[in-house]
Write a protein that holds these residues in place. Structure first.
Motif, PDB file in Angstrom:
ATOM      1  N   SER A  92       0.868  -1.181   0.179  1.00 53.11           N
ATOM      2  CA  SER A  92       0.017   0.081  -0.045  1.00 53.11           C
ATOM      3  C   SER A  92       0.914   1.112   0.227  1.00 53.11           C
ATOM      4  O   SER A  92       2.004   1.231   0.223  1.00 53.11           O
ATOM      5  CB  SER A  92      -0.930  -0.141   1.247  1.00 53.11           C
ATOM      6  N   ALA A  93       0.378   2.395  -0.509  1.00 53.62           N
ATOM      7  CA  ALA A  93       1.171   3.571  -0.423  1.00 53.62           C
ATOM      8  C   ALA A  93       0.910   4.321   0.895  1.00 53.62           C
ATOM      9  O   ALA A  93      -0.033   4.828   1.173  1.00 53.62           O
ATOM     10  CB  ALA A  93       0.513   4.471  -1.809  1.00 53.62           C
ATOM     11  N   HIS A  94       1.819   4.359   1.601  1.00 55.50           N
ATOM     12  CA  HIS A  94       1.968   5.310   2.930  1.00 55.50           C
ATOM     13  C   HIS A  94       2.237   6.602   2.524  1.00 55.50           C
ATOM     14  O   HIS A  94       3.544   6.728   2.146  1.00 55.50           O
ATOM     15  CB  HIS A  94       2.671   4.660   3.866  1.00 55.50           C
ATOM     16  N   ALA A  95       1.635   7.605   2.529  1.00 58.58           N
ATOM     17  CA  ALA A  95       2.154   8.930   2.070  1.00 58.58           C
ATOM     18  C   ALA A  95       3.430   9.444   2.962  1.00 58.58           C
ATOM     19  O   ALA A  95       3.428   9.300   4.107  1.00 58.58           O
ATOM     20  CB  ALA A  95       0.934   9.905   2.156  1.00 58.58           C
ATOM     21  N   GLU A 154      14.573   2.027  -0.912  1.00 61.86           N
ATOM     22  CA  GLU A 154      14.740   3.049  -0.069  1.00 61.86           C
ATOM     23  C   GLU A 154      15.813   3.965   0.233  1.00 61.86           C
ATOM     24  O   GLU A 154      16.018   4.976  -0.150  1.00 61.86           O
ATOM     25  CB  GLU A 154      13.987   2.217   1.023  1.00 61.86           C
ATOM     26  N   ASP A 181      -6.818   3.253  -0.568  1.00 62.87           N
ATOM     27  CA  ASP A 181      -6.499   4.433  -0.348  1.00 62.87           C
ATOM     28  C   ASP A 181      -7.257   5.746  -0.753  1.00 62.87           C
ATOM     29  O   ASP A 181      -8.033   5.352  -1.735  1.00 62.87           O
ATOM     30  CB  ASP A 181      -4.818   5.105  -0.664  1.00 62.87           C
ATOM     31  N   ASP A 186      13.328   8.778   0.671  1.00 62.29           N
ATOM     32  CA  ASP A 186      12.526   9.879   1.470  1.00 62.29           C
ATOM     33  C   ASP A 186      12.674  11.227   1.238  1.00 62.29           C
ATOM     34  O   ASP A 186      12.359  12.164   1.792  1.00 62.29           O
ATOM     35  CB  ASP A 186      12.651   9.277   2.933  1.00 62.29           C
ATOM     36  N   HIS A 213       6.627  14.558  -1.450  1.00 57.70           N
ATOM     37  CA  HIS A 213       6.909  13.290  -2.192  1.00 57.70           C
ATOM     38  C   HIS A 213       8.240  13.838  -3.048  1.00 57.70           C
ATOM     39  O   HIS A 213       8.253  13.925  -4.209  1.00 57.70           O
ATOM     40  CB  HIS A 213       6.402  12.957  -3.118  1.00 57.70           C
ATOM     41  N   THR A 252       9.556   4.715   3.495  1.00 59.48           N
ATOM     42  CA  THR A 252       8.460   5.082   3.128  1.00 59.48           C
ATOM     43  C   THR A 252       7.270   4.047   3.007  1.00 59.48           C
ATOM     44  O   THR A 252       6.151   4.367   2.857  1.00 59.48           O
ATOM     45  CB  THR A 252       8.569   5.954   1.846  1.00 59.48           C
ATOM     46  N   LYS A 253       7.840   2.934   2.635  1.00 56.78           N
ATOM     47  CA  LYS A 253       6.954   1.728   2.203  1.00 56.78           C
ATOM     48  C   LYS A 253       6.009   2.040   0.947  1.00 56.78           C
ATOM     49  O   LYS A 253       5.047   1.617   0.627  1.00 56.78           O
ATOM     50  CB  LYS A 253       5.824   1.390   3.293  1.00 56.78           C
ATOM     51  N   GLN A 254       6.707   3.135   0.291  1.00 53.91           N
ATOM     52  CA  GLN A 254       6.106   3.297  -1.260  1.00 53.91           C
ATOM     53  C   GLN A 254       7.080   2.832  -2.359  1.00 53.91           C
ATOM     54  O   GLN A 254       6.718   3.168  -3.623  1.00 53.91           O
ATOM     55  CB  GLN A 254       5.984   4.667  -1.422  1.00 53.91           C
ATOM     56  N   THR A 255       7.983   2.172  -2.041  1.00 53.11           N
ATOM     57  CA  THR A 255       8.791   1.726  -3.072  1.00 53.11           C
ATOM     58  C   THR A 255       9.372   0.198  -2.574  1.00 53.11           C
ATOM     59  O   THR A 255       9.101   0.023  -1.439  1.00 53.11           O
ATOM     60  CB  THR A 255       9.963   2.404  -3.487  1.00 53.11           C
TER      61      THR A 255
END
Length: 713
Positions: free
Chosen positions: A32-35, A329, A470, A351, A39, A321-324
């Motif tokens: 999931s995309a954690h904002a 990271e 989301d 980040d 960005h 970030t858990k977005q990649t």
């Protein structure tokens, strides 16, 4: 070899490490995309070798948050307080993999950029003010750059890079061509160059399975060093002092160290975490301070002052970030070449950009993306009221000007807690009674205003949890020209394709004909929508979709005739509809492979071949002149080249064009993020352009330009 593992152990460990590295690099599709805001992810970074005096650095980050997001190279000359985009000459559709600066930057002003796509390497000899392809001698199969390093030589610099196939190439400042020094069977993935290369000519490379080779004569001959770690290698560093000391960062056993030029290695890492070490960097002052830095997958930065024997964690503040994918990271770690003077370490990660100016004890983050403009719209009565709307990222959200952009105020969009807001686009509709309706959107919300932004009616856009849990994240929008009566809005998104409402947000439907796995980059609604019910949507896959029934069905058009290039997710596309669509049926598509036109409402397409714009131009935006029926002009924003005004004949083909922002690009590094043509262009000849934080305005059709204002001030 001082590290002793039997062959069975090495084989098992290697298999585990390779499997682990694979999943770390690709991540999981369910992530999931954690904002994280802003960005400001950093994909590549390089600092001047004279950083202590010139405070110059370069980085690659996402483009401004509009529907299209080509990576941008930014430059700072004040230690990261301010950044400028440097796009001139970057006329390609690819992402960047690496940046490097010449060791003699103070005199040669040279910067290199390596590309992930088949763009190879670009070079600038003007601090990034102008770029050109630097690929002479390379075949098309060698143009995906994986790693690149540069070293000082007696005559200038020597550059090494490895391509996606694992071959290694070399080119010096005096060479006319690239030279292959290792073929693809060597599967090179990591390169380390001696800090004393000008005298020792030494470099070490690692293969994708962890085998090392070393050259002491500029890559002409190689010595096998074997696989001393029993696993793959994420990073390497050679310490100053004759290339005797070598450090290896690994996914399984921490750090390995050699004091004899790679003949033997020992495992080091007291106090390092039990996880992969993915970056390692050595102090240029190592001969006296014995200092080494490293990061793990989740923690940064570790420092050792005893050659890597013992380590202490100094928290940089960089977050996972858990977005990649996890391996992406903490992507890089660099030490200033003037470390003895400035004590600076750089941590450019997903980040953001973090740095320390006291040897790693404390850290700060430098922002690159606050207050960026993401959208621009002008009043339908612009000639008389001089009103415009700008949307910004991590700033005011929506800024309003009533004096042509000279001064700006914050809109009345509800914001009781005074947070920085992210908005992505706006549209202005002329109502039959002469009033105007402004439509704008932020993640999860859409609003309309009938008093030009002073007050808003805001609707929540519901989550579609079966697709993504989301908030719906928007990229672009377009309202029906008949919005007063039909209340219709089309919204483009990152993960939900196109959404459509017929009652101003009370209910929404997904346009399931449009793919959900590629962000929507452009939406255009026919000016005769009340009668023809036609709208178009374009996405990052290079696709154009059309509805002719008011959104009930979307079907793809131009699938066999509109040919984009590059990776599927990087084929940014723009679509524009003629103001005379009811009679001329003309549609223009801007792609990363030039311009295409349709004269039958989008059913069939022809590629534009006129040389003035360029048949392979990387098009970022296309707009028709509001006075198209008379002046036959369209405007085309071309990546790395500028904004063109083109004249079309009766069949929609380009007959001539002029680059109307060439002076801005060459003299001020200005490439518009977005531009808008005044709706009253026939009277005022006004064009507006957004460039990061500034508005530029021309009142003579693009002949001259001036800064109009700063919406987020």
């Amino acid at each position: 070899m001082l590290v002793k593992l039997n062959k069975i152990q090495i084989s098992c460990i290697r298999r585990i490490a390779l499997i682990t590295a694979f999943f770390l690099s690709i991540g999981t599709t369910a992530m999931s995309a954690h904002a994280h805001t802003p960005h400001d992810m950093v994909y590549a970074f390089a600092a001047s070798p004279n950083y202590a005096s010139d405070k110059t650095m370069f980085l690659v980050t996402d483009g401004a948050y509009t529907g299209w997001r080509y990576n941008e190279i930014l430059r700072s000359t004040d230690g990261g307080l301010n950044w400028v985009d440097i796009p001139n000459g970057m006329n390609h559709p690819y992402e960047y993999s690496v940046l490097r600066v010449s060791p003699k930057f103070n005199t040669d002003q040279t910067v290199f950029a390596g590309l992930k796509g088949k763009g190879g390497i670009y070079r600038s000899t003007s601090r990034g003010d102008f770029w050109e392809s630097y690929n002479t001698g390379l075949a098309a199969s060698n143009l995906i750059v994986r790693k690149m390093e540069v070293a000082e030589s007696s005559t200038g610099y020597v550059l090494f890079f490895t391509d996606a196939n694992g071959a290694l190439f070399r080119r010096s400042s005096t060479d006319a061509n690239w030279i292959q020094v290792l073929d693809k069977t060597n599967k090179v993935t990591v390169i380390a160059i001696s800090p004393d290369y000008a005298t020792d000519n030494t470099l070490v490379i690692a293969s994708d399975s962890g085998y090392l080779q070393k050259s002491t004569n500029n890559g002409n001959d190689w010595t096998e060093l074997g696989n001393p770690t029993g696993t793959i290698i994420y990073d390497m560093a050679i310490a100053p002092g004759g290339a005797a000391e070598i450090f290896l960062a690994t996914p399984s056993f921490g750090i390995f160290y050699s004091s004899d030029g790679g003949s033997t290695f020992i495992n080091k890492g007291n106090n390092l975490p039990n996880e992969a070490i993915n970056n390692i960097a050595v102090s240029p002052n190592y001969a006296t301070d014995r200092t080494v830095f490293c990061t793990s997958l989740k923690q940064s930065v570790f420092k050792s002052t005893d050659k890597g024997d013992n380590w202490v964690l100094f928290d940089s503040g960089a977050q996972v970030t858990k977005q990649t994918a996890l391996l992406n990271e903490m992507t890089d770690l660099q030490v200033s070449r003037t470390y003895a003077t400035d004590k600076t370490i750089f941590l450019p990660v997903f980040d953001g950009l973090f740095f320390s100016s006291n040897g790693g004890t404390t850290w700060k983050q430098r922002q690159t993306r606050r207050g960026l403009m993401t959208g621009l719209a002008a009043s339908s009565n612009f000639n008389s009221d001089q009103k415009m709307i700008a949307t910004t990222y991590v700033g005011r959200g929506i800024a309003i000007s009533a004096d042509g952009g000279s001064t700006w105020s914050t809109s009345g969009w509800p914001n009781p807690k005074g947070h920085k807001l992210n908005f992505f686009d706006s549209d202005i509709v002329q109502n039959p009674n002469g009033t105007q309706t402004v439509i704008s959107a932020r993640n999860g919300f859409v609003g309309n205003s009938t008093d030009f932004g002073d007050s808003w009616s805001v609707k929540f856009v519901p989550r579609f949890t079966a697709i993504n849990p989301d908030l719906v994240t928007f990229t672009t929008l377009a309202a029906s020209p008949n919005f007063t009566n039909d209340k219709e809005i089309y919204l483009g998104s990152r993960f939900h394709g196109v959404l459509h409402t017929k009652d101003f947000g009370k209910t929404w439907r997904l346009q399931r004909g449009v793919p959900l796995n590629h962000p929507v980059t452009s939406i255009a609604v026919s000016p005769d929508y009340a009668n023809d019910r036609t709208a178009f949507a374009a996405n990052r896959a290079g696709q154009i979709w059309r509805t002719q029934d008011g959104g009930d069905t979307f079907l793809r058009v131009g699938a066999s005739s509109i040919i984009s290039i590059g990776w599927g997710g990087q084929r940014y596309t723009w679509v524009a509809v003629s103001p005379q669509f009811a009679t001329d049926n003309l549609v223009i598509a801007g792609t990363n492979n030039g311009i295409y036109r349709s004269t039958d409402g989008g059913t069939t397409w022809t590629k534009e071949t006129h040389a003035s714009v360029g048949s392979n131009a990387v098009v970022q935006q296309v707009e028709f002149s509001p006075n198209f029926g008379t002046d036959r002009n369209i405007f085309i924003n071309v990546r790395g080249k500028g904004l063109f005004r083109a004249n079309l004949n009766g069949g929609g083909a380009v007959t001539a064009s002029q680059n109307i922002t060439l002076s801005l690009l060459e003299n001020e590094n200005i490439q518009f993020t977005e531009f808008q043509i005044s709706p009253t262009y026939a009277v005022d000849s006004t064009i507006l352009g957004a460039a990061r934080k500034n508005i530029y305005k021309s009142t003579n059709g693009g002949l001259t330009w001036a800064v109009a204002g700063f919406p987020d001030n």
